[in-house]
Design a protein around this motif. Structure first.
Motif, mmCIF file in Angstrom:
data_model
loop_
_atom_site.group_PDB
_atom_site.id
_atom_site.type_symbol
_atom_site.label_atom_id
_atom_site.label_comp_id
_atom_site.label_asym_id
_atom_site.label_seq_id
_atom_site.Cartn_x
_atom_site.Cartn_y
_atom_site.Cartn_z
ATOM 1 N N GLY A 1 32.822 30.666 -0.776
ATOM 2 C CA GLY A 1 32.830 32.105 -0.591
ATOM 3 C C GLY A 1 33.395 32.816 -1.793
ATOM 4 N N LEU A 2 33.648 34.114 -1.614
ATOM 5 C CA LEU A 2 34.203 34.957 -2.669
ATOM 6 C C LEU A 2 35.638 35.314 -2.300
ATOM 7 C CD1 LEU A 2 33.997 36.805 -5.164
ATOM 8 C CD2 LEU A 2 33.037 38.558 -3.649
ATOM 9 N N THR B 1 35.511 29.153 -10.475
ATOM 10 C CA THR B 1 34.208 29.636 -10.016
ATOM 11 C C THR B 1 33.098 28.699 -10.444
ATOM 12 O OG1 THR B 1 34.896 31.956 -10.023
ATOM 13 C CG2 THR B 1 32.529 31.503 -10.231
ATOM 14 N N ARG C 1 29.007 27.478 -3.008
ATOM 15 C CA ARG C 1 29.467 28.268 -4.159
ATOM 16 C C ARG C 1 30.835 28.859 -3.892
ATOM 17 N NH1 ARG C 1 27.666 30.420 -8.738
ATOM 18 N NH2 ARG C 1 25.559 29.600 -8.438
ATOM 19 N N VAL C 2 31.688 28.710 -4.869
ATOM 20 C CA VAL C 2 33.012 29.331 -4.851
ATOM 21 C C VAL C 2 33.068 30.344 -5.984
ATOM 22 C CG1 VAL C 2 35.481 28.937 -5.214
ATOM 23 C CG2 VAL C 2 34.140 27.340 -3.809
ATOM 24 N N SER C 3 33.406 31.558 -5.640
ATOM 25 C CA SER C 3 33.519 32.621 -6.644
ATOM 26 C C SER C 3 34.897 33.243 -6.536
ATOM 27 C CB SER C 3 32.445 33.689 -6.422
ATOM 28 O OG SER C 3 31.149 33.145 -6.549
ATOM 29 N N VAL C 4 35.596 33.292 -7.662
ATOM 30 C CA VAL C 4 36.951 33.823 -7.686
ATOM 31 C C VAL C 4 36.977 35.014 -8.633
ATOM 32 C CG1 VAL C 4 39.390 33.317 -8.032
ATOM 33 C CG2 VAL C 4 37.820 31.492 -7.317
ATOM 34 N N SER C 5 37.311 36.162 -8.095
ATOM 35 C CA SER C 5 37.357 37.375 -8.920
ATOM 36 C C SER C 5 38.756 37.575 -9.480
ATOM 37 C CB SER C 5 36.946 38.584 -8.089
ATOM 38 O OG SER C 5 37.857 38.775 -7.026
ATOM 39 N N PRO D 1 39.909 32.393 -11.591
ATOM 40 C CA PRO D 1 38.507 32.702 -11.945
ATOM 41 C C PRO D 1 37.776 31.496 -12.543
ATOM 42 C CG PRO D 1 39.925 34.521 -12.542
ATOM 43 C CD PRO D 1 40.837 33.427 -12.076
ATOM 44 N N GLU E 1 39.646 36.649 -4.107
ATOM 45 C CA GLU E 1 40.367 37.157 -5.263
ATOM 46 C C GLU E 1 41.231 36.042 -5.856
ATOM 47 O OE1 GLU E 1 40.841 41.845 -3.949
ATOM 48 O OE2 GLU E 1 42.592 40.536 -4.034
#
Length: 115
Positions: free
Chosen positions: A10-11, A90, A110-114, A87, A13
């Motif tokens: 997931g997405l 990701t 998918r791994v997304s790091v903002s 980040p 922070e």
């Protein structure tokens, strides 16, 4: 070979957490090391964490102290608890045995790091 299915990406922070999960066939889970990999910019699979049937665990240098691999022996499932995500974490994460079986790579999660 059975194609594996990953879940839990997931997405989040930076500093957040995610837990990935993957269920293996019983004969693989009980007899081989299993673990997590992630795709590099060069499309290789970087080892993230591996868990042996005897309980021994090993981690890639970049995730030590932040990620924890665990096994649910009843469900033949391997989890990857990812804390303090950065980040640079990701990418797409895959599960497989160790060493990996080429025909078992799934779609990944998918791994997304903002930041």
């Amino acid at each position: 070979q059975v194609q594996l299915v990953e879940s839990g990406g997931g997405l989040v922070e930076a500093g957040g957490s995610l837990t990935l999960s993957c269920t293996f066939p019983g004969n693989i889970f009980n007899n081989y090391p299993v673990g997590w990999y992630r795709q590099t910019p060069g499309n290789q699979h970087e080892m993230v964490a591996v868990s042996q049937p005897n309980g021994f665990k090993s981690y890639g240098q970049s995730v030590k102290g932040r990620f924890t691999i665990s096994r649910d022996n009843n469900k033949h499932t391997v989890h990857l608890q990812m804390n303090n995500l950065r980040p640079e974490d990701t990418t797409i994460y895959h599960c497989n045995k160790f060493p990996p079986a080429p025909d078992s790579w799934g779609q990944g999660t998918r791994v997304s790091v903002s930041s």
